[in-house]
Design a protein around this motif. Structure first.
Motif, mmCIF file in Angstrom:
data_model
loop_
_atom_site.group_PDB
_atom_site.id
_atom_site.type_symbol
_atom_site.label_atom_id
_atom_site.label_comp_id
_atom_site.label_asym_id
_atom_site.label_seq_id
_atom_site.Cartn_x
_atom_site.Cartn_y
_atom_site.Cartn_z
ATOM 1 N N ILE A 1 -14.236 68.721 45.513
ATOM 2 C CA ILE A 1 -13.046 68.192 44.844
ATOM 3 C C ILE A 1 -11.807 68.979 45.275
ATOM 4 O O ILE A 1 -10.754 68.415 45.541
ATOM 5 C CB ILE A 1 -13.232 68.226 43.314
ATOM 6 C CG1 ILE A 1 -14.407 67.352 42.906
ATOM 7 C CG2 ILE A 1 -11.974 67.751 42.619
ATOM 8 C CD1 ILE A 1 -14.825 67.512 41.471
ATOM 9 N N ILE B 1 -14.867 68.061 34.809
ATOM 10 C CA ILE B 1 -13.721 67.210 34.497
ATOM 11 C C ILE B 1 -12.630 67.552 35.498
ATOM 12 O O ILE B 1 -12.239 68.714 35.610
ATOM 13 C CB ILE B 1 -13.229 67.458 33.062
ATOM 14 C CG1 ILE B 1 -14.300 67.022 32.061
ATOM 15 C CG2 ILE B 1 -11.922 66.732 32.811
ATOM 16 C CD1 ILE B 1 -13.972 67.400 30.645
ATOM 17 N N ILE C 1 -9.487 71.455 37.471
ATOM 18 C CA ILE C 1 -10.914 71.177 37.304
ATOM 19 C C ILE C 1 -11.411 71.998 36.124
ATOM 20 O O ILE C 1 -11.140 73.201 36.066
ATOM 21 C CB ILE C 1 -11.714 71.537 38.572
ATOM 22 C CG1 ILE C 1 -11.211 70.743 39.769
ATOM 23 C CG2 ILE C 1 -13.195 71.286 38.361
ATOM 24 C CD1 ILE C 1 -11.813 71.199 41.077
ATOM 25 N N PHE C 2 -12.102 71.360 35.211
ATOM 26 C CA PHE C 2 -12.700 72.074 34.094
ATOM 27 C C PHE C 2 -14.200 71.804 34.072
ATOM 28 O O PHE C 2 -14.650 70.747 34.487
ATOM 29 C CB PHE C 2 -12.088 71.611 32.769
ATOM 30 C CG PHE C 2 -10.602 71.805 32.690
ATOM 31 C CD1 PHE C 2 -10.062 73.048 32.409
ATOM 32 C CD2 PHE C 2 -9.744 70.751 32.933
ATOM 33 C CE1 PHE C 2 -8.691 73.228 32.360
ATOM 34 C CE2 PHE C 2 -8.373 70.925 32.878
ATOM 35 C CZ PHE C 2 -7.838 72.164 32.595
ATOM 36 N N VAL C 3 -14.942 72.775 33.592
ATOM 37 C CA VAL C 3 -16.402 72.648 33.545
ATOM 38 C C VAL C 3 -16.870 72.858 32.118
ATOM 39 O O VAL C 3 -16.512 73.855 31.494
ATOM 40 C CB VAL C 3 -17.075 73.671 34.481
ATOM 41 C CG1 VAL C 3 -18.574 73.496 34.449
ATOM 42 C CG2 VAL C 3 -16.543 73.535 35.886
ATOM 43 N N CYS C 4 -17.633 71.914 31.607
ATOM 44 C CA CYS C 4 -18.199 72.052 30.261
ATOM 45 C C CYS C 4 -19.719 71.910 30.342
ATOM 46 O O CYS C 4 -20.242 71.284 31.251
ATOM 47 C CB CYS C 4 -17.672 70.964 29.328
ATOM 48 S SG CYS C 4 -15.911 71.014 29.082
ATOM 49 N N ASP C 5 -20.403 72.486 29.355
ATOM 50 C CA ASP C 5 -21.859 72.325 29.272
ATOM 51 C C ASP C 5 -22.198 70.971 28.666
ATOM 52 O O ASP C 5 -21.501 70.500 27.787
ATOM 53 C CB ASP C 5 -22.461 73.423 28.387
ATOM 54 C CG ASP C 5 -22.410 74.770 29.089
ATOM 55 O OD1 ASP C 5 -22.337 74.770 30.327
ATOM 56 O OD2 ASP C 5 -22.449 75.793 28.399
ATOM 57 N N ILE D 1 -17.388 71.405 42.942
ATOM 58 C CA ILE D 1 -16.043 71.962 42.789
ATOM 59 C C ILE D 1 -15.395 72.137 44.160
ATOM 60 O O ILE D 1 -14.224 71.783 44.366
ATOM 61 C CB ILE D 1 -16.121 73.288 42.010
ATOM 62 C CG1 ILE D 1 -16.460 73.003 40.557
ATOM 63 C CG2 ILE D 1 -14.793 74.040 42.096
ATOM 64 C CD1 ILE D 1 -16.776 74.217 39.741
ATOM 65 N N LYS E 1 -24.083 70.071 33.703
ATOM 66 C CA LYS E 1 -22.683 70.461 33.528
ATOM 67 C C LYS E 1 -21.820 69.223 33.694
ATOM 68 O O LYS E 1 -22.125 68.343 34.499
ATOM 69 C CB LYS E 1 -22.287 71.487 34.600
ATOM 70 C CG LYS E 1 -23.001 72.817 34.468
ATOM 71 C CD LYS E 1 -22.277 73.714 33.508
ATOM 72 C CE LYS E 1 -22.915 75.092 33.480
ATOM 73 N NZ LYS E 1 -22.294 75.943 32.477
ATOM 74 N N GLU E 2 -20.739 69.200 32.947
ATOM 75 C CA GLU E 2 -19.765 68.144 33.153
ATOM 76 C C GLU E 2 -18.570 68.743 33.882
ATOM 77 O O GLU E 2 -18.011 69.754 33.452
ATOM 78 C CB GLU E 2 -19.306 67.548 31.814
ATOM 79 C CG GLU E 2 -18.287 66.448 32.019
ATOM 80 C CD GLU E 2 -17.733 65.889 30.719
ATOM 81 O OE1 GLU E 2 -17.936 66.501 29.662
ATOM 82 O OE2 GLU E 2 -17.078 64.837 30.785
ATOM 83 N N LEU F 1 -23.159 72.511 40.991
ATOM 84 C CA LEU F 1 -21.815 72.654 40.433
ATOM 85 C C LEU F 1 -20.818 73.201 41.451
ATOM 86 O O LEU F 1 -19.747 72.626 41.662
ATOM 87 C CB LEU F 1 -21.899 73.566 39.203
ATOM 88 C CG LEU F 1 -20.594 73.831 38.478
ATOM 89 C CD1 LEU F 1 -20.037 72.557 37.913
ATOM 90 C CD2 LEU F 1 -20.801 74.832 37.360
#
Lengths: 105, 368
Positions: free
Chosen positions: B331, B258, B347-351, B328, B255-256, B324
């Motif tokens: 942060i 951001i 905070i955003f989470v991308c695959d 979170i 996971k990324e 993950l």
């Protein structure tokens, strides 16, 4: 929710922002970047520029605003010449507001 | 007292010697440390580069565990007891944390009692039979036997299996453990009798050789559960000889994360991430704004926004999905100013579909 990353001409920034604001999209992040496309930069006479100064705009938008955002960026960034830029869209699985600690739906 | 145990004269030097305890005798030279709640457990790990990291219990819980049925041999008191340990293979933990020592170096293991410590050579540390045990005979490791975390080194004398492990440090030269300082066996090697009885042989490799059995690290696709956490299912087992060592490899999901944060929280966030064992990320300075359209001064409300974009710090962190929620939480905690004012960030989470480490061509979770 979707993440939109648009790489646009720096000089079109004001126009893109105006179009986005007209669509009610104010929240965004912008980063000055260097990039190039298929043309591998630009050649002016005997001087060639491998990378050109561009502006990357990152927007996180709801599903229903996503097409509106892409249209606004397209309308603002368009000059009908090579180098107008690209728009990339990616799915966002989770989003949080740090101040409230809430997960955004 | 158990049969065959021959307590030497110096048994009265031990703070705690209980030869009738189950499932094996308890021997402790020094007073045991005060008990810890699982959520207070911190393992302090430091490589030769000198940057200690505090590993929390929830992170340890995410690592794959193995079961190992081996004897604990106490040569000095002449007893041994075959028990079933469950824990994290030490080599897995160290490679997961990317902590290593010099090819001819050593690691020291410190008990939380702040007195007892023992050293192991790199080859001994990298042997797949060496565990950081959390369970004994199927139950959580009792305090008396070193709970919640102890070292298990079946092929050396019992005193090398440090109880109540609190810190691991890399050394270039032998750190010379407590027992040797007390004038006992220099290396903790078992004598012929015990070796023959259990076919226990120490690793034979020269310094710097790869480990005898390569173990694959599997990242569990499970969210972090709060400590005290229920145990994760065991995917692999090892027999006493350390043969047929093979863990099921699972698909590791990346996971990324951001995070767009206040620039003055950059260093605090870095420290908080490091304390949580998240050391790799990309960050840069950006300009950004949210629905407020920037910053306006209270005095001139009619004028609209005064500053259209504000400087922000942009973090991009790629981590396994199992970590993950921890990332979170870290942060959030480091960046919430708590004054109720806007601008703390998002905070955003991308695959992440794939990852490659360029230097070694490792793919997916290995590349992180």
């Amino acid at each position: 929710m979707k993440m939109i990353r648009a790489i646009i001409r720096t000089e079109q920034e004001g126009k893109v922002l105006a179009h986005l604001e007209a669509s009610g999209l104010y929240a965004m992040t912008k980063i000055p970047v260097l990039g190039r496309g298929q043309q591998r930069g630009i050649q002016v006479g005997r001087v060639s520029y491998g990378t050109l100064s561009k502006l990357m705009i990152i927007l996180f938008v709801e599903e229903e605003d996503y097409e509106k955002a892409v249209e606004a960026i397209e309308a603002g960034a368009e000059t009908d010449h090579p180098g107008d830029g690209k728009i990339f869209v990616q799915e966002v699985s989770e989003a949080y507001n740090i101040r409230t600690g809430m997960k955004l739906e | 007292m158990r049969e065959g145990i021959t307590p030497p004269k110096f048994v009265d030097k031990f703070f705690w010697a209980d030869f009738d305890a189950a499932p094996m005798p308890v021997l402790s030279l020094y007073p045991p440390p005060s008990p810890l709640k699982l959520e207070e457990v911190r393992l302090d790990v430091c490589g030769l580069e000198g940057q200690p990291r505090l590993i929390s219990w929830s992170l340890l819980n995410d690592l794959p565990r193995v079961k190992l049925k081996v004897p604990l041999i106490c040569q000095i008191f002449n007893w041994s007891e075959e028990v079933e340990w469950k824990g994290i293979r030490l080599v897995d933990l160290l490679s997961f944390l990317r902590v290593d020592t010099h090819p001819e170096g050593y690691f020291a293991f410190y008990s939380r009692d702040r007195v007892f410590f023992e050293g192991l050579s790199r080859d001994e540390v990298r042997d797949p039979r060496v565990l950081l045990a959390t369970h004994l005979n199927g139950t959580p490791l009792p305090e008396a036997h070193g709970g919640p975390l102890r070292l298990v080194v079946p092929f050396l004398q019992g005193y090398k299996s440090v109880k109540w492990v609190g810190a691991i440090r890399a050394f270039r030269h032998d750190p010379v453990g407590s027992k040797r300082l007390l004038g006992q066996s220099p290396s903790g090697q078992l004598n012929e009798k015990w070796r023959k009885q259990y076919q226990m042989t120490p690793p034979t490799g020269k310094p710097g050789d790869p480990p005898l059995f390569t173990a694959e690290v599997k990242t569990e696709e499970k969210p972090i559960t709060e400590a005290p956490a229920p145990l994760q299912p065991i995917k692999g087992t090892v027999n006493a000889e350390g043969k047929s060592v093979r863990l099921e490899t699972g698909k590791s999901v990346l996971k990324e994360v951001i995070a767009i944060l206040r620039p003055n929280r950059h260093q605090i966030t870095r420290q908080a991430l490091e304390a949580a064992g998240i050391t790799s990320y990309t960050t840069y300075t950006v300009l950004g704004r949210s629905h407020q359209r920037g910053l306006r001064f209270q005095s001139d409300k009619k004028e609209g926004v005064a500053i259209k974009f504000l400087p922000k710090q942009f973090f991009s962190i790629v981590i396994p999905e199992a970590r993950l929620s921890a990332a979170i939480a870290v942060i959030m905690k480091a960046n919430r100013t708590g004054k109720g004012s806007v601008g703390d960030g998002r905070i955003f989470v991308c695959d992440i579909e794939g990852a490659v480490r360029i230097s070694t061509d490792e793919q997916g979770g290995e590349a992180i």
